[in-house]
Scaffold this motif. Structure first.
Motif, short mmCIF file in Angstrom:
data_model
loop_
_atom_site.label_atom_id
_atom_site.label_comp_id
_atom_site.label_asym_id
_atom_site.label_seq_id
_atom_site.Cartn_x
_atom_site.Cartn_y
_atom_site.Cartn_z
N ASP A 163 0.83 -1.21 0.00
CA ASP A 163 0.00 0.00 0.00
C ASP A 163 0.87 1.26 0.00
O ASP A 163 1.65 1.49 0.92
CB ASP A 163 -0.92 -0.01 1.22
CG ASP A 163 -1.86 1.18 1.25
OD1 ASP A 163 -2.00 1.86 0.22
OD2 ASP A 163 -2.48 1.41 2.31
N GLY A 164 0.68 2.07 -1.03
CA GLY A 164 1.40 3.35 -1.08
C GLY A 164 0.49 4.54 -0.91
O GLY A 164 0.89 5.68 -1.16
N SER A 165 -0.74 4.31 -0.45
CA SER A 165 -1.69 5.41 -0.30
C SER A 165 -1.32 6.28 0.89
O SER A 165 -0.68 5.82 1.84
CB SER A 165 -3.11 4.86 -0.12
OG SER A 165 -3.21 4.12 1.08
N PRO A 166 -1.71 7.57 0.86
CA PRO A 166 -1.40 8.47 1.98
C PRO A 166 -1.99 7.94 3.28
O PRO A 166 -3.18 7.62 3.35
CB PRO A 166 -2.07 9.79 1.56
CG PRO A 166 -2.17 9.70 0.08
CD PRO A 166 -2.40 8.26 -0.24
N ARG A 168 -1.79 5.21 4.49
CA ARG A 168 -2.24 3.83 4.31
C ARG A 168 -3.76 3.70 4.42
O ARG A 168 -4.30 2.70 4.93
CB ARG A 168 -1.55 2.89 5.31
CG ARG A 168 -0.04 2.86 5.15
CD ARG A 168 0.57 1.70 5.90
NE ARG A 168 2.01 1.68 5.77
CZ ARG A 168 2.68 1.20 4.72
NH1 ARG A 168 2.00 0.67 3.73
NH2 ARG A 168 4.00 1.23 4.68
N GLN A 169 -4.45 4.72 3.94
CA GLN A 169 -5.91 4.71 4.02
C GLN A 169 -6.51 3.54 3.23
O GLN A 169 -7.56 3.00 3.61
CB GLN A 169 -6.47 6.03 3.49
CG GLN A 169 -6.19 7.22 4.40
CD GLN A 169 -6.70 6.99 5.81
OE1 GLN A 169 -7.87 6.62 6.00
NE2 GLN A 169 -5.85 7.20 6.80
N ALA A 170 -5.86 3.13 2.14
CA ALA A 170 -6.37 2.00 1.37
C ALA A 170 -6.34 0.72 2.20
O ALA A 170 -7.24 -0.12 2.09
CB ALA A 170 -5.56 1.83 0.09
N THR A 171 -5.33 0.58 3.03
CA THR A 171 -5.24 -0.61 3.89
C THR A 171 -6.36 -0.63 4.90
O THR A 171 -7.00 -1.66 5.13
CB THR A 171 -3.89 -0.65 4.62
OG1 THR A 171 -2.84 -0.80 3.67
CG2 THR A 171 -3.83 -1.81 5.61
#
Length: 231
Positions: A163-166, A168-171
């Motif tokens: 996960d590279g989302s800011p 880790r919001q995608a996680t």
């Protein structure tokens, strides 16, 4: 979580963590840590007979301890129970440490000779979560809760690694979806038990689960995958 600076095994783990991102949880990283500390190789082997494998498990246990500390400090009582579980899993991932170190551990425990150690470590984490959240089940639900959470935790950990989302919001969104899937299954079981036509279908599995007993505190003491209640 800050390690005990006087514990030689913790010192060895801290020294190894500097080498793991490059060398992995390998004999090379283990020997480099010994050299960095100027520790007697015999002492290091006594502390970690399997070398880097034992250090990888120690790193996992350190993350579990940090998670439990955060659970104890957090005010989770106002949350729905599914949100308490999500918070605990999130705490554990946030305390996992360097992503590359964790990635190397996943690679290590994917090897056939270490797969049982990896499965036991995940089970122990999930048992710690359920115990900290006050699980009192004494039948087959004790096992099913930990098995289901092990699946949720494992899949979320793998998602977290990529996960590279800011922030880790995608996680965290992925985690919520996984827990929602589990809760939908629980709602289905409740619906079957409450429906006169479907209740007989649930009676057999419910009876079987009731015959399975959770490990008692005395029988479970010292066994892998069992977290003793905190005093």
């Amino acid at each position: 979580m800050t390690a005990d600076p006087t514990d030689p095994k913790e010192k060895l783990l801290d020294a190894a963590l500097c080498h793991v991102p490059i060398d992995g949880w390998t004999e090379a990283a283990f020997r480099a840590a010994i050299a960095d500390l100027g520790m007697e190789p015999g002492l290091a082997r006594a502390l970690c007979p399997r070398g880097a494998v034992d250090l990888a498990l120690a790193a996992h246990a350190r993350g579990d301890a940090a998670m439990l500390k955060r659970i104890g400090e957090a005010d989770l009582k106002a949350m729905r129970f599914r949100d308490r579980i999500a918070a605990a899993v999130r705490f554990r991932l946030e305390e996992a440490g360097d992503v590359e170190v964790v990635r190397r551990a996943v690679t290590l425990f994917a090897l056939p000779q270490h797969a049982a150690d990896g499965a036991r470590a995940i089970w122990t984490t999930c048992d710690a979560i359920w115990t900290a959240l006050g699980d009192s089940s004494q039948d087959g639900n004790w096992y099913s809760k930990r098995a289901i959470l092990s699946g949720v935790y494992s899949s979320t950990l793998l998602y977290w690694l990529g996960d590279g989302s800011p922030g880790r919001q995608a996680t965290w969104a992925f985690l919520d979806r996984r827990i929602d899937n589990v809760m939908q299954f629980e709602k289905l079981k409740g619906f079957m038990r409450g429906n006169p036509l479907l209740k007989p279908l649930a009676a057999g599995p419910d009876w079987m689960m009731g015959q399975i007993k959770a490990p008692s505190a005395r029988r479970g003491r010292g066994l892998p995958g069992t977290t003793m209640p905190r005093r």
